[in-house]
Design an enzyme around this catalytic site. Structure first.
Site, short mmCIF file in Angstrom:
data_model
loop_
_atom_site.label_atom_id
_atom_site.label_comp_id
_atom_site.label_asym_id
_atom_site.label_seq_id
_atom_site.Cartn_x
_atom_site.Cartn_y
_atom_site.Cartn_z
N ARG A 47 0.88 -1.18 0.00
CA ARG A 47 0.00 0.00 0.00
C ARG A 47 0.91 1.22 0.00
O ARG A 47 2.12 1.10 0.06
CB ARG A 47 -1.01 -0.02 1.17
N ALA B 280 0.92 5.18 -2.07
CA ALA B 280 0.79 5.51 -3.49
C ALA B 280 2.01 5.09 -4.34
O ALA B 280 1.86 4.40 -5.35
CB ALA B 280 0.49 7.00 -3.64
N ASP C 164 -1.90 10.92 -2.05
CA ASP C 164 -2.28 9.89 -3.03
C ASP C 164 -2.59 10.49 -4.39
O ASP C 164 -2.47 9.83 -5.42
CB ASP C 164 -3.48 9.09 -2.53
O1 MRU Z 1 -4.57 3.12 2.08
P1 MRU Z 1 -3.08 3.32 2.02
O2 MRU Z 1 -2.35 2.75 3.18
O3 MRU Z 1 -2.51 2.89 0.69
O4 MRU Z 1 -2.93 4.91 2.08
C1 MRU Z 1 -1.65 5.48 2.11
C2 MRU Z 1 -1.64 6.94 2.25
O5 MRU Z 1 -2.68 7.58 2.33
C3 MRU Z 1 -0.31 7.63 2.18
O6 MRU Z 1 -0.31 8.78 2.98
C4 MRU Z 1 -0.03 8.04 0.74
O7 MRU Z 1 -0.18 6.97 -0.13
C5 MRU Z 1 1.33 8.62 0.57
S1 MRU Z 1 2.57 7.39 0.70
C6 MRU Z 1 4.08 8.02 0.34
#
Ligand code: MRU
Length: 339
Positions: free
Chosen positions: A44, A46, A234
């Site tokens: 997980r 982004a 994201d």
């Molecule tokens: O649902 P997730 O764990 O994939 O969400 C991750 C986030 O919201 C992070 O803050 C975002 O992807 C930035 S990661 C460098």
């Protein structure tokens, strides 16, 4: 901590669902594996979602028995379709898929040339991610003062990227420069990425971290315990920043308490042709809200919503830190105008 590795036809990564209790490495062997790793949140964050998708295409190319270039191209497009249906919000997923497909389409030659091009593009994207994050760290660290306490939300660390992180890159770089900083990590209900992953990473690096539940953010800010907020993203659109649910709440609180609110993200997270209303917010299973671990905490039959992300309007964002430098809100809006 490098979170994903290409090993000749196999991709190795950590199944993040089990952290911090155990660090279990899993094998991704084909496009289906890559898609389900993303969908089920074994991986997980982004940038890591993007790189995993690129590797899904690379695995398709590697194992393909296609006898013509067109046949391989069709297999890649089928894989791309499957990957696109995994999670809708992080733009890095779509950016990565488009970049690999574009490289494939631009490559002349037969099956072998196409295969090599797709694999080398995916590997290059993984390596670039680390370089990008180092630059985010370098630029972002300039905003951090010795002695700062920084609040962060969710996990925008190594575990959300190939290595080094985005919001945590800024924290790591400041720490490596010798600044005595402290971190406050929101636990990040309902998936607990802050408690499980951010705390785990920072403790491994010996960076002082204090865990709070999400509803304590206002308290710690009112008590003067927070100097800056840094979060990842994201999808950065013309008028706002989509990030983990709860980010918006933190941003509003930061403004009320006159605490700078920074977003750290690579330019692959920018989606400046779109606005907030165009962003699809992933809605996840109600079980994530009514269960904590395997324990049910709410009565059967209760109505639940579970949006995984929210959008922070750009007026709450003081600066966006990317691999090209730091855009103040005003500079970012100028960039939007030119786009
Ligand atoms: O649902 P997730 O764990 O994939 O969400 C991750 C986030 O919201 C992070 O803050 C975002 O992807 C930035 S990661 C460098």
């Amino acid at each position: 901590m490098r979170t994903i590795e290409w090993r000749e036809g196999i991709v190795l990564t950590i199944d993040q669902r089990f952290l911090p209790l155990r660090e279990e490495w899993i094998e991704i062997r084909n496009c289906m594996d890559a898609a389900s790793a993303i969908k089920e949140m074994k991986v997980r964050g982004a940038p890591l979602i993007g790189v995993t998708a690129a590797y899904g295409l690379a695995l398709t190319a590697y194992h393909s028995r296609a006898r013509s270039r067109d046949e391989l191209m069709r297999e890649l497009e089928r894989c791309a379709e499957r990957l696109r249906r995994t999670r809708p919000t992080a733009v890095n997923l779509f950016w990565a898929i488009d970049r690999v497909l574009d490289r494939a389409r631009r490559t002349s030659g037969g099956v072998e040339e196409l295969r090599d091009a797709v694999i080398s593009e995916a590997i290059a994207m993984a390596d670039e991610d680390v370089e990008t994050n180092r630059r985010i760290g370098m630029y972002g660290a300039r905003l951090i003062s010795d002695g700062d306490t920084i609040l962060t939300h969710c996990n925008a660390g190594s575990l959300a990227t190939v290595d080094y992180g985005t919001a945590l890159a800024v924290i790591r770089a400041a720490w490596e420069e010798g600044k005595k900083i402290r971190v406050i990590a929101d636990e990040t209900r309902p998936k607990l990425q802050g408690a499980r992953l951010t705390v785990y990473e920072l403790m491994r690096d010996g960076i002082p971290v204090t865990l709070i539940t999400d509803n304590m953010a206002g308290y710690v800010m009112a008590k003067g315990m927070v100097d800056k907020v840094i979060v990842g993203a994201d999808r950065i659109v013309r008028d706002g920043v989509a990030n983990k649910i709860g980010t918006y709440t933190v941003a509003v609180l930061a403004k009320e308490h006159k605490i700078p609110f920074y977003v750290a993200a690579p330019t692959s997270t920018f989606d400046l042709s779109r606005a907030s209303e165009d962003v699809i917010i992933e809605e996840r299973s109600p079980d994530e809200v009514v269960y904590v671990g395997s324990t049910r905490i709410a009565p059967e039959g209760v109505k639940v919503i579970n949006p995984a992300f929210d959008i922070t309007p750009i007026r709450y964002v003081d600066a966006i830190i990317c691999e090209k430098g730091v855009y103040t809100r005003r500079e970012f809006l100028k960039l939007v105008e030119k786009t």
